[in-house]
Design a protein around this motif. Structure first.
Motif, PDB file in Angstrom:
ATOM      1  N   ASP A  99       0.851  -1.189   0.000  1.00 46.79           N
ATOM      2  CA  ASP A  99       0.000   0.000   0.000  1.00 46.79           C
ATOM      3  C   ASP A  99       0.890   1.243   0.000  1.00 46.79           C
ATOM      4  N   HIS A 100       0.903   1.956  -1.124  1.00 47.75           N
ATOM      5  CA  HIS A 100       1.770   3.128  -1.259  1.00 47.75           C
ATOM      6  C   HIS A 100       0.983   4.436  -1.331  1.00 47.75           C
ATOM      7  N   ARG A 101      -0.275   4.423  -0.899  1.00 49.13           N
ATOM      8  CA  ARG A 101      -1.092   5.628  -0.985  1.00 49.13           C
ATOM      9  C   ARG A 101      -0.549   6.764  -0.132  1.00 49.13           C
ATOM     10  N   PHE A 102       0.059   6.414   0.995  1.00 45.42           N
ATOM     11  CA  PHE A 102       0.427   7.439   1.977  1.00 45.42           C
ATOM     12  C   PHE A 102       1.941   7.517   2.150  1.00 45.42           C
ATOM     13  N   LEU A 108       2.643  12.387   7.088  1.00 43.09           N
ATOM     14  CA  LEU A 108       3.109  12.174   8.465  1.00 43.09           C
ATOM     15  C   LEU A 108       2.792  13.357   9.370  1.00 43.09           C
ATOM     16  N   GLU A 109       2.341  14.464   8.780  1.00 40.89           N
ATOM     17  CA  GLU A 109       2.014  15.653   9.559  1.00 40.89           C
ATOM     18  C   GLU A 109       0.516  15.679   9.866  1.00 40.89           C
ATOM     19  N   ASN A 110       0.185  16.184  11.043  1.00 40.46           N
ATOM     20  CA  ASN A 110      -1.230  16.344  11.396  1.00 40.46           C
ATOM     21  C   ASN A 110      -1.828  17.526  10.637  1.00 40.46           C
ATOM     22  N   PRO A 111      -3.111  17.440  10.285  1.00 40.16           N
ATOM     23  CA  PRO A 111      -4.104  16.421  10.673  1.00 40.16           C
ATOM     24  C   PRO A 111      -4.103  15.178   9.787  1.00 40.16           C
ATOM     25  N   TYR A 112      -3.200  15.156   8.788  1.00 40.53           N
ATOM     26  CA  TYR A 112      -3.242  14.050   7.827  1.00 40.53           C
ATOM     27  C   TYR A 112      -2.816  12.730   8.462  1.00 40.53           C
ATOM     28  N   ARG A 113      -1.903  12.795   9.427  1.00 43.61           N
ATOM     29  CA  ARG A 113      -1.487  11.563  10.110  1.00 43.61           C
ATOM     30  C   ARG A 113      -2.669  10.910  10.795  1.00 43.61           C
ATOM     31  N   THR A 114      -3.498  11.720  11.460  1.00 42.47           N
ATOM     32  CA  THR A 114      -4.687  11.178  12.119  1.00 42.47           C
ATOM     33  C   THR A 114      -5.669  10.627  11.098  1.00 42.47           C
ATOM     34  N   LEU A 115      -5.811  11.319   9.974  1.00 49.43           N
ATOM     35  CA  LEU A 115      -6.708  10.852   8.914  1.00 49.43           C
ATOM     36  C   LEU A 115      -6.259   9.492   8.385  1.00 49.43           C
ATOM     37  N   VAL A 116      -4.959   9.319   8.192  1.00 45.04           N
ATOM     38  CA  VAL A 116      -4.440   8.036   7.706  1.00 45.04           C
ATOM     39  C   VAL A 116      -4.741   6.932   8.706  1.00 45.04           C
ATOM     40  N   ASP A 153     -11.296   1.946  -1.828  1.00 40.21           N
ATOM     41  CA  ASP A 153     -10.236   2.561  -2.635  1.00 40.21           C
ATOM     42  C   ASP A 153     -10.750   3.826  -3.316  1.00 40.21           C
ATOM     43  N   LEU A 154     -11.994   3.758  -3.784  1.00 33.71           N
ATOM     44  CA  LEU A 154     -12.574   4.898  -4.496  1.00 33.71           C
ATOM     45  C   LEU A 154     -12.664   6.131  -3.604  1.00 33.71           C
ATOM     46  N   VAL A 155     -13.072   5.941  -2.338  1.00 39.42           N
ATOM     47  CA  VAL A 155     -13.295   7.090  -1.449  1.00 39.42           C
ATOM     48  C   VAL A 155     -12.090   7.369  -0.558  1.00 39.42           C
ATOM     49  N   SER A 156     -10.959   6.736  -0.829  1.00 37.14           N
ATOM     50  CA  SER A 156      -9.758   6.985  -0.028  1.00 37.14           C
ATOM     51  C   SER A 156      -9.366   8.460  -0.106  1.00 37.14           C
ATOM     52  N   PRO A 157      -8.951   9.064   1.003  1.00 43.84           N
ATOM     53  CA  PRO A 157      -8.556  10.482   0.976  1.00 43.84           C
ATOM     54  C   PRO A 157      -7.395  10.761   0.020  1.00 43.84           C
ATOM     55  N   SER A 158      -6.604   9.750  -0.301  1.00 43.67           N
ATOM     56  CA  SER A 158      -5.513   9.962  -1.254  1.00 43.67           C
ATOM     57  C   SER A 158      -6.039  10.304  -2.641  1.00 43.67           C
ATOM     58  N   ASN A 159      -7.303   9.924  -2.927  1.00 36.03           N
ATOM     59  CA  ASN A 159      -7.892  10.195  -4.237  1.00 36.03           C
ATOM     60  C   ASN A 159      -8.684  11.500  -4.282  1.00 36.03           C
ATOM     61  N   LEU A 160      -8.819  12.185  -3.147  1.00 35.92           N
ATOM     62  CA  LEU A 160      -9.606  13.415  -3.078  1.00 35.92           C
ATOM     63  C   LEU A 160      -8.659  14.608  -2.990  1.00 35.92           C
ATOM     64  N   PRO A 161      -8.659  15.482  -3.980  1.00 42.50           N
ATOM     65  CA  PRO A 161      -7.650  16.568  -4.008  1.00 42.50           C
ATOM     66  C   PRO A 161      -7.690  17.478  -2.803  1.00 42.50           C
ATOM     67  N   TRP A 162      -8.868  17.660  -2.176  1.00 39.69           N
ATOM     68  CA  TRP A 162      -8.950  18.538  -1.016  1.00 39.69           C
ATOM     69  C   TRP A 162      -8.515  17.859   0.282  1.00 39.69           C
ATOM     70  N   LEU A 163      -8.216  16.545   0.228  1.00 40.37           N
ATOM     71  CA  LEU A 163      -7.721  15.827   1.411  1.00 40.37           C
ATOM     72  C   LEU A 163      -6.307  15.283   1.225  1.00 40.37           C
ATOM     73  N   ASN A 164      -5.774  15.359   0.026  1.00 44.37           N
ATOM     74  CA  ASN A 164      -4.440  14.824  -0.257  1.00 44.37           C
ATOM     75  C   ASN A 164      -3.423  15.948  -0.096  1.00 44.37           C
ATOM     76  N   PRO A 165      -2.572  15.887   0.926  1.00 43.32           N
ATOM     77  CA  PRO A 165      -1.644  17.004   1.166  1.00 43.32           C
ATOM     78  C   PRO A 165      -0.625  17.190   0.045  1.00 43.32           C
ATOM     79  N   GLU A 166      -0.274  16.121  -0.641  1.00 40.30           N
ATOM     80  CA  GLU A 166       0.663  16.252  -1.754  1.00 40.30           C
ATOM     81  C   GLU A 166       0.049  17.093  -2.869  1.00 40.30           C
ATOM     82  N   VAL A 167      -1.231  16.856  -3.167  1.00 38.77           N
ATOM     83  CA  VAL A 167      -1.925  17.637  -4.190  1.00 38.77           C
ATOM     84  C   VAL A 167      -2.105  19.078  -3.728  1.00 38.77           C
ATOM     85  N   ILE A 168      -2.444  19.271  -2.448  1.00 38.66           N
ATOM     86  CA  ILE A 168      -2.631  20.620  -1.907  1.00 38.66           C
ATOM     87  C   ILE A 168      -1.333  21.419  -2.010  1.00 38.66           C
ATOM     88  N   GLN A 169      -0.206  20.796  -1.648  1.00 37.33           N
ATOM     89  CA  GLN A 169       1.083  21.486  -1.738  1.00 37.33           C
ATOM     90  C   GLN A 169       1.419  21.844  -3.179  1.00 37.33           C
TER      91      GLN A 169
END
Length: 584
Positions: A99-102, A108-116, A153-169
């Motif tokens: 699993d390489h989604r995260f 690793l930073e909050n709040p994303y760590r808690t979300l994971v 998998d479809l609703v994973s936060p990694s697939n949602l641009p407003w919840l994926n910190p990499e996309v936000i950055q």
């Protein structure tokens, strides 16, 4: 010897394609049209299969109220674990190795760590949910678990641009440029899909499938390519490669540096390869046995005629290996001794552990698929690719979508990607026969698979066997490949190599980060279980190809002058890679 002409299953006339006598539309025809329409929305999966599986699960869950109610306590325990992880700063659960989604550090930073942590704990609870009711049919339980996983998998936060910190950055850093570039990538991919292209920058016979050779035989099902020698002497036994018909053969002849065929020629092997025709509606009634008799056996006839009757080293990849094993068993039954050895690459002969592909193989699913294919006469490459992508949706679908469409990145085209875009079709009748007799009923492993009206037995094969499985194979899981140890007690060398179904086989010397394990079992020797074999067999760095070539050399006679290119009755027809490989 095989008749080089094809059976009526393959050679068709206009009358066979367009029946002269119209017939009345039946209720079955109307149902077939309905199922073909439904398949557009279900990805080729039968809606009855899915609904029956969930109905089975729900009935057993309702009839086990006390066990089902315990899931509430499990959910509370998961919330407690999440709270403890938030307070301590230490993770309560880690992603699976695959699993390489995260993986990005921003997770690793909050709040994303808690979300994971919440996502992983929720997925763990969902897994216990689908496996809780006792008594559910195992096939239905697998279907329910697979379907729930697809939804998660479809609703994973990694697939949602407003919840994926990499996309936000990336969006902040580029002021939305990544999304603009992603839209361009999406439009480009749609245009490629509509045009049926995907091989920009690659050309067959140029920088793909470029090993020099000649087509020395052609029938309505396949071409046989003979490759030109590059060494003054060659092995006395030629090598015949039987690829799968679900892929273009040049997966084994990619670019100059990673062509297995080119490498074998460079080691002093006389190499022949089958190039299957890409079937259309005219081949709807082609059978699995046509692929054996007019494919494998016709190619063996051609190789024998060109090489003066020499025995040959037969090599089969994926379904080509399964077909080659069937042909070898039939040859053994008939005392046909033209094979010197058998090499099977990521090829299954026992389908009891065939992995998640079995999710799509039920009686209901096969009836639905048969209706879908009857209208068009084949299974097309998009339908087949969709099934394989669903098995690894995170790796093959969502990670690609995030990288290309949300981050705006673009893959650098390579030879493997170009080959993967060059899809093939499968004849309707052959595909149903293959799925029913091998996947569903496991007739080959259980001694019921008929050839010439009589069943064949893999135990009849009295040849040295070189068997290769790959560690991360989701198409032919290595535990399934390994089961040939149980079906044949002859001398067998098993290799387990790093990589997946394709990359593990295309593993040329010098490729970084490769390793393999190898162990030989003598005839009638002690057979280890797969997990015991893995524990007791040490890994070796590098490619397994040189070990295979040494194995072939040990089972070959002294070297000879190269044979002629072609022979009477097998004259060179055109240059490699031939004509069938170019059919879209």
């Amino acid at each position: 010897m095989s008749d080089p002409t094809m059976s009526s299953h393959v050679i068709t006339s206009p009358a066979e394609v367009f029946p002269p006598e119209p017939r009345m539309t039946t209720a079955a025809d109307l149902d077939r049209l309905l199922h073909a329409w439904q398949s557009r929305f279900t990805g080729g999966r039968s809606p009855s299969t899915l609904s029956l599986a969930f109905l089975d699960w729900m009935n057993h869950a309702a009839n086990s109220p006390f066990q089902t109610s315990m899931l509430g306590r499990v959910a509370v325990a998961q919330w407690i674990r999440l709270a403890q992880a938030m307070m301590s700063g230490k993770p309560a659960i880690a992603p699976r190795l695959e699993d390489h989604r995260f993986d990005h550090p921003a997770w690793l930073e909050n709040p994303y760590r808690t979300l994971v942590q919440a996502v992983l704990l929720g997925e763990e609870w969902s897994d216990s949910l689908v496996h809780t009711p006792p008594g559910v049919d195992p096939a239905n339980e697998r279907i329910v678990a697979f379907s729930v996983r697809q939804w998660l998998d479809l609703v994973s936060p990694s697939n949602l641009p407003w919840l994926n910190p990499e996309v936000i950055q990336a969006t902040k850093a580029t002021r939305g440029g990544n999304l603009v570039a992603g839209l361009g990538n999406l439009l480009r991919d749609r245009a490629r899909a509509d045009a049926g292209s995907g091989m920009e920058g690659f050309r067959l016979g140029g920088n793909l499938a470029a090993t020099p050779g000649k087509v020395v035989f052609r029938n309505a099902l396949m071409e046989v390519i003979q490759y030109a020698p590059t060494t003054p002497t060659v092995g006395a036994e030629p090598v015949l490669i039987v690829p799968a018909w679900i892929m273009k053969y040049y997966i084994l002849d990619l670019s100059l540096g990673n062509s297995m065929i080119g490498w074998l020629v460079g080691q002093g092997r006389t190499v022949f390869a089958i190039s299957w025709r890409n079937p259309g509606a005219d081949m709807r009634d082609t059978t699995l046995d046509d692929y054996r008799s007019h494919g494998v056996m016709a190619a063996i006839d051609a190789v024998g005629a060109i090489c003066g009757g020499a025995k040959l080293h037969a090599v089969g990849y994926c379904l080509g290996g399964t077909l080659l094993a069937i042909a070898a068993a039939a040859m053994a039954r008939e005392d046909d001794r033209r094979l010197a050895s058998l090499t099977l690459l990521a090829a299954q002969t026992d389908f009891t552990e065939a992995g998640e592909l079995q999710l799509f193989i039920t009686n209901d699913q096969l009836a639905f698929l048969d209706d879908v294919m009857q209208g068009q006469g084949y299974l097309d490459q998009k339908q087949m690719a969709g099934a394989f992508q669903m098995l690894r949706s995170n790796d093959l679908v969502w990670s690609h979508a995030i990288r290309d469409y949300l981050l705006g990145e673009q893959d650098t085209p390579n030879d493997l990607m170009a080959w993967n875009a060059d899809g093939t079709r499968l004849p309707a009748r052959m595909h149903i026969e293959y799925l029913r007799h091998l996947f569903l009923d496991n007739d080959l492993a259980e001694g019921r698979f008929p050839v010439g009206g009589r069943p064949v037995t893999l135990g009849d094969i009295k040849l040295p066997i070189f068997l290769v499985g790959t560690e991360r194979d989701h198409i032919a899981p290595w535990h399934s490949v390994f089961r040939l140890h149980v079906l044949n007690d002859g001398p067998l060398t098993f290799v387990l190599t790093s990589g997946g179904h394709n990359a593990g086989i295309v593993s040329e010397p010098g490729h970084p980060h490769r390793h393999f394990r190898l162990r030989a079992r003598e005839a009638a020797g002690h057979t280890l279980g797969p997990d015991e074999w893995l524990r007791d067999t040490a890994p070796q760095d590098g490619s397994w190809w040189p070990a295979w070539d040494a194995w072939l050399e040990a089972r070959s006679r002294p070297r000879i002058d190269p044979p002629p290119m072609g022979a009477p009755g097998y004259a060179a027809l055109c240059d490699a890679p031939g004509t069938y490989v170019r059919e879209g």
